[in-house]
Design a protein around this motif. Structure first.
Motif, PDB file in Angstrom:
ATOM      1  N   THR A   4       0.893  -1.161  -0.296  1.00  0.00           N
ATOM      2  CA  THR A   4       0.108  -0.150   0.033  1.00  0.00           C
ATOM      3  C   THR A   4       1.026   1.353   0.070  1.00  0.00           C
ATOM      4  O   THR A   4       1.699   1.736   0.534  1.00  0.00           O
ATOM      5  N   TYR A   5       0.389   2.378  -0.802  1.00  0.00           N
ATOM      6  CA  TYR A   5       0.920   3.591  -0.802  1.00  0.00           C
ATOM      7  C   TYR A   5       0.920   4.263   0.617  1.00  0.00           C
ATOM      8  O   TYR A   5      -0.824   4.305   0.706  1.00  0.00           O
ATOM      9  N   ASP A   6       1.602   4.950   1.218  1.00  0.00           N
ATOM     10  CA  ASP A   6       0.832   6.069   1.638  1.00  0.00           C
ATOM     11  C   ASP A   6       1.647   7.253   2.414  1.00  0.00           C
ATOM     12  O   ASP A   6       2.884   6.660   1.572  1.00  0.00           O
ATOM     13  N   ILE A   7       1.478   8.450   2.889  1.00  0.00           N
ATOM     14  CA  ILE A   7       2.127   9.825   2.794  1.00  0.00           C
ATOM     15  C   ILE A   7       2.951   9.165   4.007  1.00  0.00           C
ATOM     16  O   ILE A   7       2.724   9.297   5.109  1.00  0.00           O
ATOM     17  N   THR A   8       4.488  10.482   3.634  1.00  0.00           N
ATOM     18  CA  THR A   8       5.325  10.497   4.457  1.00  0.00           C
ATOM     19  C   THR A   8       5.907  11.810   4.990  1.00  0.00           C
ATOM     20  O   THR A   8       5.258  12.656   4.739  1.00  0.00           O
ATOM     21  N   LYS A  95       1.081  11.605  -4.316  1.00  0.00           N
ATOM     22  CA  LYS A  95       1.458  11.274  -5.355  1.00  0.00           C
ATOM     23  C   LYS A  95       0.264  11.667  -6.737  1.00  0.00           C
ATOM     24  O   LYS A  95      -0.688  10.732  -6.113  1.00  0.00           O
ATOM     25  N   MET A 152      -5.372  16.129   5.109  1.00  0.00           N
ATOM     26  CA  MET A 152      -4.958  14.471   5.660  1.00  0.00           C
ATOM     27  C   MET A 152      -6.510  14.960   4.908  1.00  0.00           C
ATOM     28  O   MET A 152      -6.853  13.297   4.846  1.00  0.00           O
ATOM     29  N   ARG A 156      -8.029  12.736   1.612  1.00  0.00           N
ATOM     30  CA  ARG A 156      -8.423  10.905   1.865  1.00  0.00           C
ATOM     31  C   ARG A 156     -10.330  11.351   0.713  1.00  0.00           C
ATOM     32  O   ARG A 156     -10.756  10.575   1.026  1.00  0.00           O
ATOM     33  N   THR A 159      -8.670  10.813  -3.380  1.00  0.00           N
ATOM     34  CA  THR A 159      -7.568   9.489  -3.664  1.00  0.00           C
ATOM     35  C   THR A 159      -8.423   8.097  -3.133  1.00  0.00           C
ATOM     36  O   THR A 159      -8.785   8.014  -2.409  1.00  0.00           O
ATOM     37  N   PRO A 161      -8.651   4.463  -2.609  1.00  0.00           N
ATOM     38  CA  PRO A 161      -7.956   4.134  -1.823  1.00  0.00           C
ATOM     39  C   PRO A 161      -6.530   2.710  -2.627  1.00  0.00           C
ATOM     40  O   PRO A 161      -7.218   1.762  -4.115  1.00  0.00           O
ATOM     41  N   GLN A 164      -5.432  -3.931  -1.798  1.00  0.00           N
ATOM     42  CA  GLN A 164      -4.852  -4.384  -1.136  1.00  0.00           C
ATOM     43  C   GLN A 164      -3.973  -5.477  -1.644  1.00  0.00           C
ATOM     44  O   GLN A 164      -4.732  -6.457  -2.503  1.00  0.00           O
TER      45      GLN A 164
END
Length: 285
Positions: A4-8, A95, A152, A156, A159, A161, A164
C-alpha cells in the motif's frame, strides 16, 4: 505485508504562511501569491474568479488556487454573504500531483464536501483561527498540526485507496488468531500437566466448543490431537537422548500417568513401541 501507498514526512511537512476567515461582502482585487492558497466556504454563497474563469461556490466547497495564479472572490447573494476560510502554505507533494499542488478529481477546480466530512473540515478551520489568536506557546505548531489534519481529510476524499495485495484482517480473524496463539502457548508450557479443553475454555471465558472449532480452523487439527502430537514429540526426543529414564518416567514427564496408554499412542503415531523406538535409534546412531 500489504503493498500500500502511504504519505510520509517528505510528502507532507507544510510551511504555514497565513490563515484567517472573512465575510465576503464585496469583491477584492485580482492578486497572486507565491504559494498555493486554500479557500473553504464555511457558510453562504459566493464566486471565485481564477485566471479568467468565474466559478460559483456554496457552503462546503473547497478551492485550491495554485501559486502565481491571478484570482479574486466575488459576493453573489448580498443578503447571505459567505464566510470564507483561507490559508496559504507550501512544502507538500501528494502522489500523482505536482509539488505544492492540490488537484481535484476530473480536473475540477472545486471539491464539494457535506455531512460529517464538511463538519470535520469546518471544525479544523475554526481551530486554526482560534489558535492564531490564542497567544499560547507553540501556536504556530498547533496551527500547522490542524493544517496537516485538514489536508489529510481533503486528500482522503480525492484519493482512491490502493488495492491491497493481501486479504484484509477482520476483527474476527484477529480474534481467532490471538485465541489460538494463546492456546498453543499454554499447551507448550503445560503439556506435562493434566489439561482439559474445559479448563482452557474457562480460563479464556470462551466455550469449549468454540475453542475447538476455531483451533481446527486455524491449525487443521483438534486441540487434543495437537496436544498428543506435542507430548509424543517431547517423548521421542527423550528416548533419543538415552538419558537412562524408564519408559514410565518418560510417560509421566509428558503428561501420561498410564504407561500402557502412552505406549499405545506412541506406537500409533510412530509405528513402534517406545522400547523398540529407543532400541532402533541406538542401532542407527
Amino acid at each position: 505485508m500489504c503493498d500500500t501507498y502511504d504519505i510520509t514526512y517528505s510528502d507532507l511537512n507544510p510551511t504555514l504562511y497565513f490563515a484567517g476567515k472573512r465575510t465576503v461582502t464585496e469583491s477584492n482585487f485580482s492578486h497572486t501569491h507565491d504559494a498555493p492558497e486554500l479557500f473553504i466556504v464555511l457558510s453562504g454563497d459566493l464566486a471565485i474568479w481564477m485566471d479568467g474563469t468565474t466559478t460559483p461556490l456554496t457552503a462546503g466547497d473547497i478551492v485550491c488556487v495554485p501559486s502565481h495564479m491571478p484570482h479574486r472572490t466575488l459576493p453573489t447573494v448580498h443578503d447571505n454573504p459567505a464566510i470564507l476560510f483561507f490559508t496559504s502554505f507550501s512544502n507538500f507533494h501528494f502522489k500523482g500531483m505536482e509539488p505544492n499542488r492540490l488537484d481535484f478529481p476530473g480536473g475540477s477546480s472545486v471539491l464539494h464536501t457535506d455531512g460529517l466530512v464538511r463538519q470535520d473540515i469546518t471544525n479544523l478551520c475554526l481551530r486554526m483561527i482560534s489558535e492564531r489568536y490564542s497567544n499560547q506557546v507553540g501556536q504556530y505548531f498547533m496551527q500547522k498540526a490542524y493544517l496537516t489534519q485538514l489536508l489529510m481529510t481533503i486528500i482522503r476524499q480525492i484519493t482512491v485507496p490502493p488495492k491491497q495485495s493481501c486479504s484484509p484482517v477482520t476483527f474476527e480473524t484477529h480474534h481467532k488468531t490471538y485465541v489460538v496463539s494463546e492456546i498453543r502457548q499454554y499447551l507448550s508450557s503445560h503439556y506435562a500437566e493434566k489439561i482439559s479443553l474445559d479448563l482452557i475454555a474457562r480460563n479464556m471465558y470462551l466455550s469449549s466448543a468454540y475453542i475447538s472449532k476455531i483451533f481446527k480452523e486455524e491449525t487443521g487439527e483438534a486441540p487434543i490431537n495437537y496436544l498428543i502430537k506435542m507430548r509424543l514429540e517431547r517423548a521421542r526426543i527423550q528416548l533419543e537422548s538415552d538419558n537412562g529414564q524408564s519408559i514410565k518416567a518418560i510417560s509421566n514427564s509428558v503428561g501420561y500417568d498410564d504407561v500402557y496408554y502412552f505406549s499405545k499412542l506412541f506406537k500409533k503415531y510412530y509405528g513402534m513401541s517406545p522400547v523398540h523406538y529407543r532400541s532402533k535409534y541406538k542401532k542407527v546412531v
